[in-house]
Design a protein around this motif. Structure first.
Motif, short mmCIF file in Angstrom:
data_model
loop_
_atom_site.label_atom_id
_atom_site.label_comp_id
_atom_site.label_asym_id
_atom_site.label_seq_id
_atom_site.Cartn_x
_atom_site.Cartn_y
_atom_site.Cartn_z
N TYR A 1 0.85 -1.19 0.00
CA TYR A 1 0.00 0.00 0.00
C TYR A 1 0.89 1.24 0.00
O TYR A 1 2.00 1.24 0.58
CB TYR A 1 -0.92 0.00 1.23
CG TYR A 1 -1.83 -1.21 1.26
CD1 TYR A 1 -2.94 -1.28 0.44
CD2 TYR A 1 -1.55 -2.29 2.09
CE1 TYR A 1 -3.77 -2.39 0.45
CE2 TYR A 1 -2.37 -3.41 2.11
CZ TYR A 1 -3.48 -3.45 1.28
OH TYR A 1 -4.28 -4.56 1.28
N ASP B 1 0.59 4.14 1.48
CA ASP B 1 0.77 4.89 2.73
C ASP B 1 -0.06 4.26 3.84
O ASP B 1 -0.80 3.29 3.62
CB ASP B 1 0.40 6.37 2.55
CG ASP B 1 -0.99 6.54 1.91
OD1 ASP B 1 -1.89 5.72 2.21
OD2 ASP B 1 -1.17 7.47 1.11
N GLU B 2 0.05 4.84 5.03
CA GLU B 2 -0.66 4.31 6.19
C GLU B 2 -2.17 4.41 6.03
O GLU B 2 -2.91 3.50 6.46
CB GLU B 2 -0.22 5.07 7.44
CG GLU B 2 -0.88 4.58 8.71
CD GLU B 2 -0.39 5.30 9.95
OE1 GLU B 2 -1.07 5.20 11.00
OE2 GLU B 2 0.66 5.96 9.88
N THR B 3 -2.65 5.46 5.41
CA THR B 3 -4.10 5.62 5.22
C THR B 3 -4.68 4.46 4.41
O THR B 3 -5.73 3.89 4.75
CB THR B 3 -4.41 6.95 4.53
OG1 THR B 3 -3.90 8.03 5.32
CG2 THR B 3 -5.90 7.13 4.32
N ALA B 4 -3.99 4.09 3.33
CA ALA B 4 -4.46 2.98 2.50
C ALA B 4 -4.39 1.66 3.26
O ALA B 4 -5.28 0.81 3.12
CB ALA B 4 -3.62 2.90 1.23
N ARG C 1 -4.67 1.29 6.54
CA ARG C 1 -5.78 1.28 7.50
C ARG C 1 -7.10 0.93 6.82
O ARG C 1 -7.91 0.16 7.36
CB ARG C 1 -5.90 2.66 8.17
CG ARG C 1 -4.84 2.94 9.23
CD ARG C 1 -4.97 4.37 9.74
NE ARG C 1 -4.08 4.64 10.86
CZ ARG C 1 -4.42 4.52 12.14
NH1 ARG C 1 -5.67 4.17 12.45
NH2 ARG C 1 -3.56 4.77 13.10
N ALA C 2 -7.33 1.49 5.63
CA ALA C 2 -8.56 1.19 4.91
C ALA C 2 -8.64 -0.29 4.56
O ALA C 2 -9.72 -0.90 4.64
CB ALA C 2 -8.63 2.04 3.64
N GLU D 1 -9.68 -2.17 7.67
CA GLU D 1 -11.09 -1.96 7.97
C GLU D 1 -12.01 -2.68 6.98
O GLU D 1 -13.13 -3.05 7.33
CB GLU D 1 -11.39 -0.46 7.98
CG GLU D 1 -10.72 0.28 9.13
CD GLU D 1 -10.78 1.78 8.98
OE1 GLU D 1 -11.19 2.26 7.89
OE2 GLU D 1 -10.43 2.50 9.95
N VAL E 1 -6.10 -0.80 15.00
CA VAL E 1 -7.01 -0.04 14.13
C VAL E 1 -8.47 -0.39 14.42
O VAL E 1 -9.33 0.50 14.48
CB VAL E 1 -6.67 -0.33 12.65
CG1 VAL E 1 -7.66 0.39 11.72
CG2 VAL E 1 -5.24 0.11 12.35
#
Length: 324
Positions: free
Chosen positions: A70, A72-75, A77-78, A81, A124
């Motif tokens: 991924y 970055d971290e945002t991707a 985390r998504a 989830e 998360v």
């Protein structure tokens, strides 16, 4: 012709050890071979940094981890989830950090923490405070399976057939769902999703099991009760992977478990309780399929019984005329 007492004694002496051996194999073998097998995890960050992290996962052995990259971290985390991965390692300027989801699997979360013991950890999607290790959720599957087996067996043994049997199975499943949601959600706080959704999943699980047992009995006679219980309790429960993750079980136990009601129920419960329904379609389809096939078999068995009853009556020898 009835069997002799000696043969029945021999059958008991032989059958009990065979069942014990089967139960020990089904429960002990997966537990003794727990290890990651194509376990979905993520790495996030610049390409050079993630390549190093991916190499670290590769050192665990070929086929141990299914690594997703991924940006970055945002991707990352998504992806957690959405239940695409169980966790991820993020490359940051200050060093790697670990993202986990104890709600998906506390065992996998612990595995990732042990892989990088000095890295900071962010949970998360956390498991509920009432069940931080996931043990209560895992323990809830066996009572559901037993309730379903009991419903199917009672419908058969009480002589209910056709639409009445289906009505009894639906009613029992609905009440089990309500009671289960009240205990697991409202009282214990083990399942934190919506009350109605939780009750629906528990009811569908009970119906899938009960319909399967009653359907097999409708087609095979009372032997179908034993076959249904064998498949659901001795295979479905230990192969469910709900105590850890299906990808931690030896092949093909994890894959088989997700195609049986207990494994599908565990995955569906986690999805609706902790992940807003992410990745719920697969296990939902499995449970609906078992329920529909089981109830269809119940109705088909009743039609077959009605169709053959007149034939049996027609060929029954006439009673002799009374003397005199």
């Amino acid at each position: 012709m009835p069997t002799s007492p000696n043969r029945r004694t021999l059958a008991v002496v032989v059958l009990v050890p065979v069942l014990a051996a089967l139960a020990l194999w089904a429960f002990a073998w997966p537990a003794a071979r727990v290890a990651p097998r194509d376990l979905p995890v993520g790495v996030a960050g610049p390409a050079a940094a993630t390549a190093q992290l991916q190499e670290r996962f590769a050192r665990a052995g070929e086929g141990s981890f299914d690594v997703h990259r991924y940006p970055d971290e945002t991707a990352a985390r998504a992806a957690i989830e959405d239940r695409d991965v169980y966790g991820a390692v993020v490359a940051s300027p200050g060093g790697p950090k670990v993202l986990t989801a104890t709600a998906a699997s506390p065992v996998v979360a612990q595995l990732l923490q042990h892989a990088l013991p000095s890295a900071p950890v962010t949970d998360v999607v956390a498991a509920p405070p009432g069940d931080p290790r996931g043990t209560a959720l895992a323990a809830s599957l066996l009572p559901l399976a037993l309730a379903g087996v009991a419903a199917g067996a009672l419908v058969t043994l009480t002589g209910l057939r056709g639409a009445r049997a289906v009505t009894a199975l639906l009613g029992a499943a609905l009440l089990v769902g309500v009671v289960g949601a009240a205990i697991g959600g409202s009282w214990l706080g083990v399942i934190t999703g919506g009350w109605g959704t939780t009750a629906g999943v528990l009811a569908l699980t009970t119906l899938a099991v009960g319909g399967t047992v009653a359907g097999l009995a409708a087609l095979l006679g009372r032997a179908g009760i034993g076959l249904g219980a064998l498949v659901i309790v001795l295979l479905g429960n230990p192969f469910s992977g709900v105590a850890g993750a299906p990808e931690l079980l030896p092949a093909p136990a994890g894959a088989i478990g997700q195609l049986l009601p207990p494994g599908a129920a565990g995955s569906l419960l986690r999805s609706v309780a902790f992940f807003d329904g992410a990745a719920a379609a697969g296990p939902l389809t499995v449970l609906v399929t078992w329920a529909v096939l089981g109830l269809t078999a119940v109705l088909a068995g009743a039609r077959h019984t009605r169709a053959t009853a007149p034939t049996a009556t027609r060929h029954r020898p006439a009673a002799p005329a009374p003397a005199g």
